[in-house]
Design an enzyme around this catalytic site. Structure first.
Site, PDB file in Angstrom:
ATOM      1  N   ASN A 208       0.861  -1.191   0.000  1.00  0.00           N
ATOM      2  CA  ASN A 208       0.000   0.000   0.000  1.00  0.00           C
ATOM      3  C   ASN A 208       0.895   1.239   0.000  1.00  0.00           C
ATOM      4  OD1 ASN A 208       0.463   0.924   2.845  1.00  0.00           O
ATOM      5  ND2 ASN A 208      -0.353  -1.117   3.265  1.00  0.00           N
ATOM      6  N   ASP A 276      -4.443  -6.156   4.913  1.00  0.00           N
ATOM      7  CA  ASP A 276      -5.519  -6.933   5.537  1.00  0.00           C
ATOM      8  C   ASP A 276      -5.433  -8.422   5.208  1.00  0.00           C
ATOM      9  OD1 ASP A 276      -6.873  -4.877   6.917  1.00  0.00           O
ATOM     10  OD2 ASP A 276      -7.550  -4.096   4.988  1.00  0.00           O
ATOM     11  N   LYS A 286       7.759 -18.529  -9.385  1.00  0.00           N
ATOM     12  CA  LYS A 286       7.148 -17.366 -10.045  1.00  0.00           C
ATOM     13  C   LYS A 286       5.928 -17.829 -10.844  1.00  0.00           C
ATOM     14  CE  LYS A 286       8.075 -13.625 -13.155  1.00  0.00           C
ATOM     15  NZ  LYS A 286       8.763 -13.324 -14.381  1.00  0.00           N
ATOM     16  N   PRO A 304      -3.364 -11.486  10.679  1.00  0.00           N
ATOM     17  CA  PRO A 304      -3.691 -11.255  12.101  1.00  0.00           C
ATOM     18  C   PRO A 304      -3.827  -9.756  12.326  1.00  0.00           C
ATOM     19  CG  PRO A 304      -1.353 -11.737  11.828  1.00  0.00           C
ATOM     20  CD  PRO A 304      -1.991 -11.970  10.490  1.00  0.00           C
ATOM     21  N   ASP A 305      -4.750  -9.374  13.199  1.00  0.00           N
ATOM     22  CA  ASP A 305      -4.904  -7.950  13.535  1.00  0.00           C
ATOM     23  C   ASP A 305      -4.005  -7.675  14.745  1.00  0.00           C
ATOM     24  OD1 ASP A 305      -5.759  -5.430  14.533  1.00  0.00           O
ATOM     25  OD2 ASP A 305      -7.589  -5.667  13.347  1.00  0.00           O
ATOM     26  N   ILE A 306      -2.902  -6.976  14.501  1.00  0.00           N
ATOM     27  CA  ILE A 306      -1.890  -6.782  15.549  1.00  0.00           C
ATOM     28  C   ILE A 306      -2.451  -5.899  16.662  1.00  0.00           C
ATOM     29  CG2 ILE A 306       0.496  -6.048  15.978  1.00  0.00           C
ATOM     30  CD1 ILE A 306       0.847  -6.355  12.843  1.00  0.00           C
ATOM     31  N   PHE A 324      -4.791   3.601  14.785  1.00  0.00           N
ATOM     32  CA  PHE A 324      -5.022   4.595  13.743  1.00  0.00           C
ATOM     33  C   PHE A 324      -6.170   4.111  12.865  1.00  0.00           C
ATOM     34  CE2 PHE A 324      -1.848   8.018  13.334  1.00  0.00           C
ATOM     35  CZ  PHE A 324      -1.152   7.767  14.497  1.00  0.00           C
ATOM     36  N   LYS A 338     -14.452   1.697  14.887  1.00  0.00           N
ATOM     37  CA  LYS A 338     -13.191   0.939  14.842  1.00  0.00           C
ATOM     38  C   LYS A 338     -12.558   0.875  16.227  1.00  0.00           C
ATOM     39  CE  LYS A 338     -11.142   0.721  11.087  1.00  0.00           C
ATOM     40  NZ  LYS A 338     -10.544   1.122   9.827  1.00  0.00           N
ATOM     41  N   LYS A 342     -11.711  -2.691  17.889  1.00  0.00           N
ATOM     42  CA  LYS A 342     -10.316  -3.093  18.134  1.00  0.00           C
ATOM     43  C   LYS A 342      -9.995  -3.172  19.625  1.00  0.00           C
ATOM     44  CE  LYS A 342      -8.739  -2.398  13.736  1.00  0.00           C
ATOM     45  NZ  LYS A 342      -7.828  -3.188  12.937  1.00  0.00           N
TER      46      LYS A 342
END
Ligand code: C5P
Length: 401
Positions: A208, A276, A286, A304-306, A324, A338, A342
């Protein structure tokens, strides 16, 4: 800035010992008094004469030297300083410290001191990545030892990777932060930053646009307030903060592992733009174009959502967890939802609609949501956001004492 501060500099036996000559000069330029101690193997890399000439001090080398012991005993030597700095901290010195050995002057001083100790590790990349060194590092951090570096780059042994000793200005920044009387002195802060890269095959990845600029600015501001910072970054283009421990990772899974290893912390700020998803399956070959197919069949799996993992920890949760939220629509309500989802204490919401130019730019427009408050900050530079956030964190942590 360091005027009158007394530093006991233990020089270990590694090629980076040559940087200590410059370190001594720069510390003295800032008004610090440097007392050098050499390990036996350090003398293979720098001479006692040059160290003594640059520090304008006697060089201590031997545990069993009757003259030295008469002038100043090793216990006294270990306590006379404001800070003990070990540079380069070799794998062997770190192992000795973690194991509590006291079989030469440097290791004995390190066992006997009642002062804060800062180490600048330096070694071959394989030695740094070895399970034993990583275990020792964790032990030393748990013991409250401040770590600066190592950096990633070309090494004297011809290999590339983490293991290069931090540069002299970075070590000086870390020394200043450790000695500072800032409001975050004594607090450990963990910051995640930058994007993650999730491999598709050996040459392609999902990424990203995060530059890591906001995370770096936050870390710099926390360091300036005296915090001991562990900065865990994905492959970001922004410069790395100076004066803290930097852990470079690539994927979300690696970022989670590094985050868990860096705990405990008093505050954790999750500024990274973590991907995500990652691609499932074997990625060792390849992917080739196939006639008649528009593209490969990629199977995604959630990362995993840290932030959520750390915010929901029963044991060892940092007392302040900051997330954030980069939003493009219904910015405030999405951000609040959020925060609840979270389980973090604060959420810093930023509007990353393309017209704002925030993603990858130098400014940010944020709203800070805490338990009972919504603070809308004016648009300002990412540096200024970092400073304001660090000031709010200092207020919060000190109010809990
Ligand atoms: O869910 P979303 O990506 O919008 O959440 C953003 C917040 O969660 C940021 O603080 C980010 O660093 C963190 N996060 C994380 N691990 C993930 C995804 C997001 O720590 N896998």
């Amino acid at each position: 800035m360091l005027a009158g501060r007394k530093i006991l500099l233990a020089i270990g036996g590694g090629i980076a010992a040559f940087k200590c000559l410059d370190l001594i000069r720069r510390l003295r330029e800032q008004g610090a008094e440097v007392t050098p101690v050499l390990t036996r193997s350090a003398e293979e890399f720098v001479t006692p004469l040059s160290v003594s000439a640059l520090s304008a001090q006697k060089v201590y080398r031997d545990l069993f030297n009757l003259n030295d012991e008469h002038e100043m005993g090793h216990i006294e030597l270990s306590r006379a300083a404001d800070l003990v700095v070990v540079a380069p901290a070799t794998a062997d010195l770190m192992a000795k410290m973690a194991g509590g050995h006291a079989n030469d002057l440097v290791s004995t001083l390190l066992m006997a001191t009642d002062k804060k100790v800062l180490i600048a590790p330096s070694m071959n990349v394989r030695m740094w990545e070895h399970a034993a060194t990583q275990r020792n590092l964790k032990t030393l951090q748990d013991d409250g030892i401040v770590v600066v570096g190592p950096n990633e780059g070309d090494m004297a042994c011809g290999e590339y990777g983490p293991g290069r000793m931090a540069e002299v200005p970075e070590i000086i920044d870390a020394i200043s932060a450790t000695l500072s009387d800032g409001p975050l002195k004594g607090h450990h802060a963990l910051v995640t930053s930058g994007p993650t890269h999730e491999p598709i095959d050996p040459v392609r990845y999902i990424a990203n646009r995060s530059s890591g600029g906001q995370g770096t600015a936050i870390a710099d501001a926390l360091i300036a307030k005296g915090a001991q910072v562990t900065f865990i970054t994905g492959p970001a283009s922004a410069e790395r903060p100076k004066g803290c421990q930097i852990i470079e990772v690539t994927t979300a899974a690696e970022m989670l592992a590094a985050t868990k290893a860096a705990l405990p912390a008093d505050v954790a700020i999750f500024a990274a733009a973590v991907a995500d998803w990652h691609i499932k399956g074997d990625k060792s070959s390849k992917i080739k174009k196939t006639k008649g197919k528009t593209g490969p069949d990629l199977e995604f799996e959630e990362n995993p959502d840290i932030l959520k993992t750390v915010a929901s920890m029963r044991n060892g949760r940092p007392s302040l967890v900051v997330g954030f939220a980069a939003e493009t629509d219904n910015v405030i309500s999405n951000g609040k939802a959020k925060r609840d989802r979270k389980g973090c204490d604060w959420i810093v919401i930023n509007d990353v609609s393309p017209e704002t130019g925030i993603m990858g730019g130098s400014e940010n427009d944020v709203t800070l949501i805490s338990d009972d408050d919504t603070e809308d900050w004016p648009r300002m530079s990412k540096r200024a956001v970092g400073e304001r956030l660090a000031a709010r964190i200092a207020e919060e942590l000190n109010s809990k004492i």
